[in-house]
Design a protein around this motif. Structure first.
Motif, short mmCIF file in Angstrom:
data_model
loop_
_atom_site.label_atom_id
_atom_site.label_comp_id
_atom_site.label_asym_id
_atom_site.label_seq_id
_atom_site.Cartn_x
_atom_site.Cartn_y
_atom_site.Cartn_z
N ALA A 93 0.82 -1.22 0.00
CA ALA A 93 0.00 0.00 0.00
C ALA A 93 0.85 1.26 0.00
O ALA A 93 0.54 2.23 -0.70
CB ALA A 93 -0.94 0.00 1.21
N TRP A 94 1.94 1.27 0.78
CA TRP A 94 2.74 2.49 0.92
C TRP A 94 3.78 2.64 -0.18
O TRP A 94 3.80 3.66 -0.90
CB TRP A 94 3.40 2.51 2.30
N LEU A 95 4.61 1.62 -0.38
CA LEU A 95 5.73 1.77 -1.32
C LEU A 95 5.33 1.47 -2.76
O LEU A 95 5.54 2.28 -3.66
CB LEU A 95 6.89 0.88 -0.88
N PHE A 96 4.74 0.29 -2.99
CA PHE A 96 4.30 -0.04 -4.35
C PHE A 96 3.21 0.94 -4.79
O PHE A 96 3.18 1.41 -5.93
CB PHE A 96 3.80 -1.48 -4.40
N GLY A 97 2.31 1.29 -3.86
CA GLY A 97 1.25 2.24 -4.17
C GLY A 97 1.80 3.61 -4.52
O GLY A 97 1.28 4.28 -5.43
N SER A 98 2.85 4.05 -3.83
CA SER A 98 3.45 5.35 -4.13
C SER A 98 4.07 5.37 -5.52
O SER A 98 3.97 6.37 -6.25
CB SER A 98 4.52 5.69 -3.08
N PHE A 99 4.71 4.27 -5.89
CA PHE A 99 5.28 4.18 -7.23
C PHE A 99 4.18 4.26 -8.30
O PHE A 99 4.29 4.99 -9.28
CB PHE A 99 6.06 2.88 -7.39
N ILE A 100 3.08 3.51 -8.09
CA ILE A 100 1.98 3.52 -9.05
C ILE A 100 1.33 4.91 -9.11
O ILE A 100 0.96 5.39 -10.18
CB ILE A 100 0.93 2.45 -8.69
N GLU A 101 1.21 5.56 -7.96
CA GLU A 101 0.67 6.93 -7.94
C GLU A 101 1.55 7.86 -8.77
O GLU A 101 1.04 8.67 -9.55
CB GLU A 101 0.59 7.44 -6.49
N GLY A 102 2.84 7.76 -8.60
CA GLY A 102 3.75 8.61 -9.36
C GLY A 102 3.65 8.36 -10.85
O GLY A 102 3.80 9.29 -11.65
N ALA A 103 3.38 7.12 -11.24
CA ALA A 103 3.31 6.79 -12.66
C ALA A 103 1.95 7.11 -13.27
O ALA A 103 1.87 7.57 -14.41
CB ALA A 103 3.62 5.31 -12.86
N ALA A 104 0.88 6.86 -12.52
CA ALA A 104 -0.46 6.96 -13.13
C ALA A 104 -1.38 7.95 -12.43
O ALA A 104 -2.09 8.71 -13.08
CB ALA A 104 -1.12 5.58 -13.14
#
Length: 545
Positions: free
Chosen positions: A109-120
């Motif tokens: 939720a925190w790390l993988f989610g932050s990466f996806i937020e930055g991309a999409a």
């Protein structure tokens, strides 16, 4: 404004709170009622011409279609991976990193989610992260609520910096150029340099807030979803949670300060994963005892039993492809972005009004999800029967979401487009913000983040929030003699907080894990962390001034 005008301006907020949160009505009923009441108040009290209300509603329907495209893609991807057996392997793979649910939550939720937020951006992290958590055995309510809370700090730089590069920049314009007050305030400083300073300041403040988000989500996990209903069990992992928080916020701050607002969330998420995953495997800063849900409350994976376990690398290929395609299609120097954006769907000057809208179906994450699904069907060797079952199941899931979003987004667009009226009033959000500013005065830094939150809650987007309120926030900072860079940073952070509770994100994320009808419960879960985030941002901002 008189009392009826105040009520009219607050109608979208009040109706959502009353019907969803207090009366606990499902969004499929609450949102159509809220839309109807908002339209009535807009016409009879705010005196918005009927043609403007209808045009704003049509705009909302078109925007809702673009959101539904993303949601359907996410649901279809989840069900494809469930029926191919990939989710079984992914679940086992996370158990090899750590069997501790608190660690799994932080990583996804925190790390993988932050990466996806930055991309999409645009709600994609919860649409991907929540079903992945459910597949790992998390209760759906925990998965959605905690994924929404975790998708906060990274929102400042979601979709390759869109909330700042588009939201704040366009929000400081009057027409096609910078507003006069902004131009005078910046002097000879280029607006791009000012935006980079806003980005850097926002992440600096977020070092004191965002770094605590992993602590918040793990303590909520153990308190509301654990067998012992214990805060203490969440705090046992406090050192690791802070380590994970800083593993994102520090790289994000450095990138924002040195490079600008495009890549802090993408690089921060990647660096965080590269640091935290190996640390978790080694048990770094982790308690000796792992934490899990009580057996009776574990949510079963939606996967379908398979004769053999799929190799982990093969199971992860769809998610790797999603991440890679999201990044590759968002980089300006590559030809993919321009090609995908060349196809647009929309309506200019709807019904002869100044309202126009469009979206780029090939550029939205929904198209990427569908592309990856086709690849997954081939590489995972899915049968025709499983493909048919996946499509039918996903389509049935969308019915409630179509009703909820199809009425929620038009309601929002009426609210935002209310500046055209026969009552000599500004738009509803601007009248509310101006009234608050007149009352608060020098205490504005405490309030600025909540204005940003209001924008995200109503509009469903941190970008739209900053487009609505950036010029207003800049003007207030000039009036009270505050640094506009800090005030706009607080606007950005407030937009992050509002992302946790915004109706559009909640409805979309709930639909992906089959929680349609539980939207009010989700908002009640995320409201406390949202208020904490905005309040601490205001306190830190006040101390910096």
């Amino acid at each position: 404004m008189n009392i009826m005008e105040y009520i009219a301006a607050l109608t979208p907020v009040l109706t959502v709170f009353i019907f969803l949160v207090l009366f606990r009505m499902p969004a499929t009923k609450a949102m159509p009622i809220s839309f109807f009441i908002t339209a009535l108040f807009a016409f009879f009290v705010w005196r918005i011409p009927i043609i403007q209300i209808v045009a704003a509603s049509i705009e909302g329907i078109i925007i809702a279609i673009s959101i539904l495209w993303i949601v359907f893609g996410a649901i279809l991807l989840l069900n494809t991976l469930a029926r191919s057996g990939a989710l079984d392997s992914i679940r086992d793979g996370f158990s090899n990193i750590s069997t501790d649910r608190r660690v799994q939550l932080i990583i996804i939720a925190w790390l993988f989610g932050s990466f996806i937020e930055g991309a999409a951006g645009f709600g994609t992290p919860a649409a991907i992260g929540a079903p992945l958590l459910v597949a790992l055995g998390f209760p759906p309510l925990a998965a959605v609520s905690l994924a929404l809370i975790a998708d906060s700090s990274a929102v400042s730089f979601g979709a390759v910096g869109t909330p700042i590069i588009v939201g704040v920049k366009q929000g400081l314009n009057e027409g096609a150029s910078l507003a006069g007050i902004v131009q005078a305030g910046l002097g000879n400083q280029p607006v791009e340099d000012f935006l980079q300073e806003v980005a850097s300041t926002a992440v600096f403040i977020d070092l004191f807030i965002g770094s605590l988000i992993p602590v918040i989500i793990v303590t909520m996990l153990t308190r509301f979803f654990g067998e012992n209903r214990s805060w203490r069990e969440g705090l046992e992992i406090f050192p690791f949670a802070i380590f994970a928080g800083l593993s994102f916020t520090i790289p994000a701050f450095l990138v924002a300060t040195i490079l600008g607002p495009e890549f802090p969330s993408i690089i921060g998420g990647l660096v965080g994963l590269a640091v935290v995953v190996p640390a978790a495997k080694r048990g770094f800063l982790l308690p000796s005892k792992s934490w899990d849900f009580p057996p009776t409350e574990q949510t079963m994976s939606k996967s379908v039993p398979n004769e053999k376990v799929m190799p982990l690398w093969l199971a992860w290929i769809p998610y790797i492809l999603v991440a890679a395609f999201l990044v590759l299609t968002r980089i300006d120097v590559l030809p993919l972005k321009g090609f995908l954006q060349s196809v647009t769907v929309g309506w200019k000057s709807i019904l002869g009004t100044e309202i126009s809208t469009s979206f780029e179906p090939l550029y939205l994450p929904g198209a990427i999800f569908v592309t990856v699904i086709f690849i997954t069907i081939f590489i995972h060797k899915m049968s025709g029967a499983k493909i048919k079952e996946t499509i039918l199941t996903s389509s049935k899931t969308m019915v409630g979401t179509i009703i909820a979003l199809g009425s929620a987004v038009p309601m929002v667009r009426i609210f935002i487009n209310s500046g055209i009226n026969d009552a000599a009033l500004l738009s509803m959000p601007m009248e509310l913000a101006t009234s608050i500013a007149n009352v608060v005065g020098d205490g504005w830094p405490f309030v600025a983040p909540f204005i940003g939150s209001l924008g995200s809650f109503i509009s469903g987007s941190a970008t739209f929030s900053s487009m609505m309120f950036s010029l207003f926030q800049f003007s207030v900072s000039e009036q009270i003699g505050a640094d506009p860079e800090i005030i706009l940073a607080l606007q950005v952070l407030g937009s992050n907080a509002g992302n946790m509770i915004c109706v559009l994100n909640v409805v979309a994320a709930a639909s992906v894990v089959d929680l349609v009808g539980k939207e009010g419960v989700i908002i009640r879960m995320t409201l406390g962390p949202m208020i904490f985030y905005a309040a601490v941002a205001g306190i830190v901002g006040f101390l910096l001034l």
